[in-house]
Enzyme design. Structure first.
Site, PDB file in Angstrom:
ATOM      1  N   ARG A 178       0.843  -1.155   0.195  1.00  0.00           N
ATOM      2  CA  ARG A 178       0.115   0.182   0.020  1.00  0.00           C
ATOM      3  C   ARG A 178       0.932   1.332  -0.016  1.00  0.00           C
ATOM      4  O   ARG A 178       0.438   2.259   0.543  1.00  0.00           O
ATOM      5  CB  ARG A 178      -0.802   0.150   1.175  1.00  0.00           C
ATOM      6  CG  ARG A 178      -1.967  -0.905   1.169  1.00  0.00           C
ATOM      7  CD  ARG A 178      -3.077  -0.276   0.387  1.00  0.00           C
ATOM      8  NE  ARG A 178      -4.227  -1.398   0.153  1.00  0.00           N
ATOM      9  CZ  ARG A 178      -4.910  -1.731   0.942  1.00  0.00           C
ATOM     10  NH1 ARG A 178      -5.501  -1.136   1.766  1.00  0.00           N
ATOM     11  NH2 ARG A 178      -6.161  -2.612   0.365  1.00  0.00           N
ATOM     12  N   ARG A 227      -3.795   6.217   0.806  1.00  0.00           N
ATOM     13  CA  ARG A 227      -4.246   7.525   1.555  1.00  0.00           C
ATOM     14  C   ARG A 227      -3.261   8.409   2.315  1.00  0.00           C
ATOM     15  O   ARG A 227      -3.632   9.428   2.832  1.00  0.00           O
ATOM     16  CB  ARG A 227      -5.633   7.401   2.066  1.00  0.00           C
ATOM     17  CG  ARG A 227      -6.750   7.054   0.829  1.00  0.00           C
ATOM     18  CD  ARG A 227      -7.848   6.683   1.432  1.00  0.00           C
ATOM     19  NE  ARG A 227      -7.546   5.064   2.079  1.00  0.00           N
ATOM     20  CZ  ARG A 227      -8.722   4.473   2.471  1.00  0.00           C
ATOM     21  NH1 ARG A 227      -9.776   4.899   2.601  1.00  0.00           N
ATOM     22  NH2 ARG A 227      -8.401   3.300   3.116  1.00  0.00           N
ATOM     23  N   ARG A 255      -7.197  11.337  -6.046  1.00  0.00           N
ATOM     24  CA  ARG A 255      -8.562  10.475  -6.091  1.00  0.00           C
ATOM     25  C   ARG A 255      -9.740  11.298  -5.442  1.00  0.00           C
ATOM     26  O   ARG A 255     -11.047  10.569  -5.709  1.00  0.00           O
ATOM     27  CB  ARG A 255      -8.206   9.405  -5.033  1.00  0.00           C
ATOM     28  CG  ARG A 255      -7.099   8.342  -5.156  1.00  0.00           C
ATOM     29  CD  ARG A 255      -7.768   7.052  -5.839  1.00  0.00           C
ATOM     30  NE  ARG A 255      -8.806   6.778  -4.979  1.00  0.00           N
ATOM     31  CZ  ARG A 255      -9.934   6.765  -5.393  1.00  0.00           C
ATOM     32  NH1 ARG A 255     -10.453   7.284  -6.383  1.00  0.00           N
ATOM     33  NH2 ARG A 255     -10.844   5.929  -4.420  1.00  0.00           N
ATOM     34  N   ASP A 280      -6.527  -3.295  -7.782  1.00  0.00           N
ATOM     35  CA  ASP A 280      -7.136  -3.856  -6.554  1.00  0.00           C
ATOM     36  C   ASP A 280      -7.317  -5.558  -6.843  1.00  0.00           C
ATOM     37  O   ASP A 280      -7.334  -5.680  -7.857  1.00  0.00           O
ATOM     38  CB  ASP A 280      -8.523  -3.018  -6.233  1.00  0.00           C
ATOM     39  CG  ASP A 280      -8.806  -3.498  -4.710  1.00  0.00           C
ATOM     40  OD1 ASP A 280      -8.168  -2.782  -3.703  1.00  0.00           O
ATOM     41  OD2 ASP A 280      -9.598  -4.620  -4.626  1.00  0.00           O
ATOM     42  N   TYR A 308     -14.196 -12.846  -0.080  1.00  0.00           N
ATOM     43  CA  TYR A 308     -14.794 -11.702  -0.452  1.00  0.00           C
ATOM     44  C   TYR A 308     -15.977 -11.860  -1.357  1.00  0.00           C
ATOM     45  O   TYR A 308     -17.157 -11.047  -1.108  1.00  0.00           O
ATOM     46  CB  TYR A 308     -13.880 -10.784  -1.410  1.00  0.00           C
ATOM     47  CG  TYR A 308     -13.032  -9.735  -0.496  1.00  0.00           C
ATOM     48  CD1 TYR A 308     -13.643  -8.922   0.224  1.00  0.00           C
ATOM     49  CD2 TYR A 308     -11.428  -9.910  -0.472  1.00  0.00           C
ATOM     50  CE1 TYR A 308     -12.979  -7.993   1.107  1.00  0.00           C
ATOM     51  CE2 TYR A 308     -10.912  -9.063   0.211  1.00  0.00           C
ATOM     52  CZ  TYR A 308     -11.477  -8.167   0.914  1.00  0.00           C
ATOM     53  OH  TYR A 308     -10.961  -7.260   1.831  1.00  0.00           O
TER      54      TYR A 308
HETATM   55  C1  LIG Z   1      -7.620  -7.199   0.783  1.00  0.00           C
HETATM   56  C2  LIG Z   1      -6.977  -6.324  -0.371  1.00  0.00           C
HETATM   57  C3  LIG Z   1      -7.722  -5.381  -0.984  1.00  0.00           C
HETATM   58  N1  LIG Z   1      -6.838  -4.803  -2.094  1.00  0.00           N
HETATM   59  C4  LIG Z   1      -5.703  -5.488  -1.871  1.00  0.00           C
HETATM   60  C5  LIG Z   1      -5.703  -6.302  -0.814  1.00  0.00           C
HETATM   61  C6  LIG Z   1      -4.497  -7.188  -0.603  1.00  0.00           C
HETATM   62  C7  LIG Z   1      -3.610  -6.698   0.405  1.00  0.00           C
HETATM   63  C8  LIG Z   1      -4.284  -6.715   1.810  1.00  0.00           C
HETATM   64  O1  LIG Z   1      -4.164  -7.568   2.350  1.00  0.00           O
HETATM   65  O2  LIG Z   1      -4.450  -5.513   2.252  1.00  0.00           O
HETATM   66  C9  LIG Z   1      -4.540  -4.971  -2.895  1.00  0.00           C
HETATM   67  C10 LIG Z   1      -4.281  -3.646  -3.195  1.00  0.00           C
HETATM   68  N2  LIG Z   1      -4.932  -2.862  -3.096  1.00  0.00           N
HETATM   69  C11 LIG Z   1      -4.248  -1.578  -3.468  1.00  0.00           C
HETATM   70  C12 LIG Z   1      -2.996  -1.934  -3.938  1.00  0.00           C
HETATM   71  C13 LIG Z   1      -2.106  -1.045  -4.645  1.00  0.00           C
HETATM   72  C14 LIG Z   1      -0.631  -1.058  -4.542  1.00  0.00           C
HETATM   73  C15 LIG Z   1      -0.137  -0.809  -3.345  1.00  0.00           C
HETATM   74  O3  LIG Z   1       0.206  -1.608  -2.664  1.00  0.00           O
HETATM   75  O4  LIG Z   1       0.329   0.321  -3.248  1.00  0.00           O
HETATM   76  C16 LIG Z   1      -2.921  -3.282  -3.703  1.00  0.00           C
HETATM   77  C17 LIG Z   1      -1.710  -4.159  -3.805  1.00  0.00           C
HETATM   78  C18 LIG Z   1      -4.781  -0.303  -3.762  1.00  0.00           C
HETATM   79  C19 LIG Z   1      -5.825   0.174  -2.842  1.00  0.00           C
HETATM   80  N3  LIG Z   1      -7.075  -0.494  -2.581  1.00  0.00           N
HETATM   81  C20 LIG Z   1      -7.769   0.265  -1.712  1.00  0.00           C
HETATM   82  C21 LIG Z   1      -7.171   1.632  -1.321  1.00  0.00           C
HETATM   83  C22 LIG Z   1      -7.732   2.591  -0.592  1.00  0.00           C
HETATM   84  C23 LIG Z   1      -9.191   3.092  -1.247  1.00  0.00           C
HETATM   85  C24 LIG Z   1      -9.032   4.393  -2.108  1.00  0.00           C
HETATM   86  O5  LIG Z   1      -7.969   4.653  -2.468  1.00  0.00           O
HETATM   87  O6  LIG Z   1      -9.939   5.032  -2.106  1.00  0.00           O
HETATM   88  C25 LIG Z   1      -5.947   1.504  -2.246  1.00  0.00           C
HETATM   89  C26 LIG Z   1      -5.004   2.378  -1.976  1.00  0.00           C
HETATM   90  C27 LIG Z   1      -9.152  -0.263  -1.052  1.00  0.00           C
HETATM   91  C28 LIG Z   1      -9.300  -1.337  -0.509  1.00  0.00           C
HETATM   92  N4  LIG Z   1      -9.413  -2.729  -1.395  1.00  0.00           N
HETATM   93  C29 LIG Z   1      -9.291  -3.579  -0.359  1.00  0.00           C
HETATM   94  C30 LIG Z   1      -9.520  -3.590   0.603  1.00  0.00           C
HETATM   95  C31 LIG Z   1      -9.899  -4.130   2.010  1.00  0.00           C
HETATM   96  C32 LIG Z   1      -9.505  -1.802   0.752  1.00  0.00           C
HETATM   97  C33 LIG Z   1      -9.491  -0.708   1.912  1.00  0.00           C
HETATM   98  C34 LIG Z   1     -11.102  -0.198   2.026  1.00  0.00           C
HETATM   99  C35 LIG Z   1     -10.961   1.230   2.821  1.00  0.00           C
HETATM  100  O7  LIG Z   1      -9.883   1.221   3.342  1.00  0.00           O
HETATM  101  O8  LIG Z   1     -11.884   1.757   2.891  1.00  0.00           O
HETATM  102  C36 LIG Z   1      -9.159  -5.140  -0.962  1.00  0.00           C
END
Ligand SMILES: Cc1c2[nH]c(c1CCC(=O)O)Cc1[nH]c(c(CCC(=O)O)c1C)Cc1[nH]c(c(CCC(=O)O)c1C)Cc1[nH]c(c(C)c1CCC(=O)O)C2
Length: 369
Positions: free
Chosen positions: A38, A42, A51, A87, A165
């Site tokens: 990540r 944010r 974003r 994602d 999921y």
């Molecule tokens: C479980 C999972 C997800 N997504 C991902 C996982 C596996 C990694 C882990 O175990 O955390 C993988 C992921 N998601 C994202 C990346 C981008 C690359 C990086 O690591 O920088 C990666 C590798 C961007 C993202 N994916 C997400 C964000 C944040 C939301 C946004 O940007 O608006 C980012 C930067 C959203 C996301 N997507 C997911 C979740 C649980 C969330 C968070 C929701 C929240 O906090 O409200 C599903």
């Protein structure tokens, strides 16, 4: 450019820092490479600004936006790798499921899978080039725009994590709806896991063809399984993915790329994971680095595993924690990272301190050999 105006996956700039790739293969390095899960996120004000007001999955479908978000953290920190902004839930979307990112709630499936009959709702044949071509284009564009600064990592969710999921319909603490399938509908569970595996293999292969130089598979929900269920419902598919991706790369005359498996809270499976055709095993912070080295028997490189919350400490304290961590893992076959992703309230300066500390302490150790 092709006829649609897309930039092509060839004539990429020469790679100037291959430290991450060398560490993944267990080769000699001048410093321990570091990146953060990540790292595009944010906690960065420029990320929040970029974003703002845009739908999350719209952003994922824009190669230009993904490229910009991937590059943002590299402008600030000396990370040794980039990970494509995307994602894991784009794969269930490719199978035909609706997934939305709901502010304050996280990913949400309006119509999750409830019973085995619901599997009929999924697309039986998934053409990854048409369903997920936008990710491939994001990778190709980003690989060009990186200008060879560091390697680009592609990724996918692992079958069990995606299955959970698709059944839970979003985040869950117990994962009991998805685990109900494992105990009540084992055959349907295997059918779903197999279909996910097939799509993931094509998806990861497509990412390498598009320019990804390493791949990480996220089994983020390993922790809600026990060793027995993991062996039956997660491990065989993780293995299958690595073996098939590697076989297909060979068949296509492409070079092998290092693959990382990250099974969050799956320390009970460390021995098995180190013999699953992945070059690197990612670790969360619940396992001691020396124990992890012992249990993986030097067969793989290791990645991890500082508690992300250690970034709430002072810079001096972060440096001490990193020093202990690097000394415990050793400088060979090691990629420094956090044990999970960065949180939105983290201070970018602490991330900078983490990266600096990894480089400084590992250089010192390597110079004293
Ligand atoms: C479980 C999972 C997800 N997504 C991902 C996982 C596996 C990694 C882990 O175990 O955390 C993988 C992921 N998601 C994202 C990346 C981008 C690359 C990086 O690591 O920088 C990666 C590798 C961007 C993202 N994916 C997400 C964000 C944040 C939301 C946004 O940007 O608006 C980012 C930067 C959203 C996301 N997507 C997911 C979740 C649980 C969330 C968070 C929701 C929240 O906090 O409200 C599903």
């Amino acid at each position: 450019m092709d006829e649609d105006g897309h930039i092509l996956p060839k004539d990429f700039p020469e790679l100037r820092n291959d430290t991450f790739l060398r560490a993944a293969r267990g080769e000699e390095v001048e410093h321990v490479p570091v990146w953060c899960m990540r790292q595009a996120g944010r906690y960065l004000p420029e990320f929040r600004e970029f974003r703002a007001g845009k739908d999350f999955f719209e952003t994922c479908r824009s190669p230009e936006d993904c490229c910009e978000l991937t590059l943002q953290p590299l402008r600030r920190f000396g990370f040794d790798a980039a990970i494509i902004f995307s994602d894991i839930l784009v794969v269930p979307q490719a199978l035909g499921m609706d997934v939305q990112m709901v502010a304050g709630k996280g990913p949400t499936f309006p119509e999750p899978l409830k019973e085995p009959d619901d599997l009929q709702r999924l697309r039986s044949k998934v053409d990854v080039a048409s369903e997920l071509g936008y990710v491939f284009r994001a990778i190709t564009l980003t690989r060009h725009k990186l200008e060879g600064k560091v390697p680009l990592i592609g990724f996918s969710g692992a079958p069990w994590t995606l299955m959970s999921y698709m059944i839970e319909g979003g985040g869950s603490t117990t994962h009991s709806k998805a685990k109900r399938w494992l105990y009540r509908h084992p055959e349907a569970s295997h059918a779903l896991l197999k279909r996910l595996t097939d799509v993931i293999v094509d998806y990861l292969l497509g990412q390498v063809k598009a320019g990804a130089q390493a791949l990480q598979v996220f089994e983020s929900h390993a922790g809600c399984l026990g060793p027995v269920e993991f062996k039956v419902f997660a491990l065989p598919y993780l293995r299958d993915i690595a073996r098939r991706v590697k076989d297909r790369l060979k068949e296509s005359g492409l070079d092998n790329v290092p693959m990382i498996v990250f099974a969050k809270d799956g320390h009970y499976a460390l021995e098995d994971l180190s013999q699953s055709h992945y070059e690197v095993v990612g670790l969360d912070w619940t396992i001691d680095p020396c124990v992890a080295r012992q249990r993986t028997g030097g067969k793989v490189s290791l990645q991890g595993n500082m508690d992300p919350c250690a970034l709430y400490a002072t810079k001096e304290c972060i440096s001490e924690i990193v020093k202990t961590m690097v000394e415990a893992f050793g400088t060979r076959g090691y990629i420094a990272n956090l044990g999970h992703g960065l949180y939105p309230d983290m201070d970018p300066e602490s991330v900078g301190a983490f990266v600096e500390a990894v480089h400084t302490h590992s250089r010192r150790l390597l110079n004293h050999k």
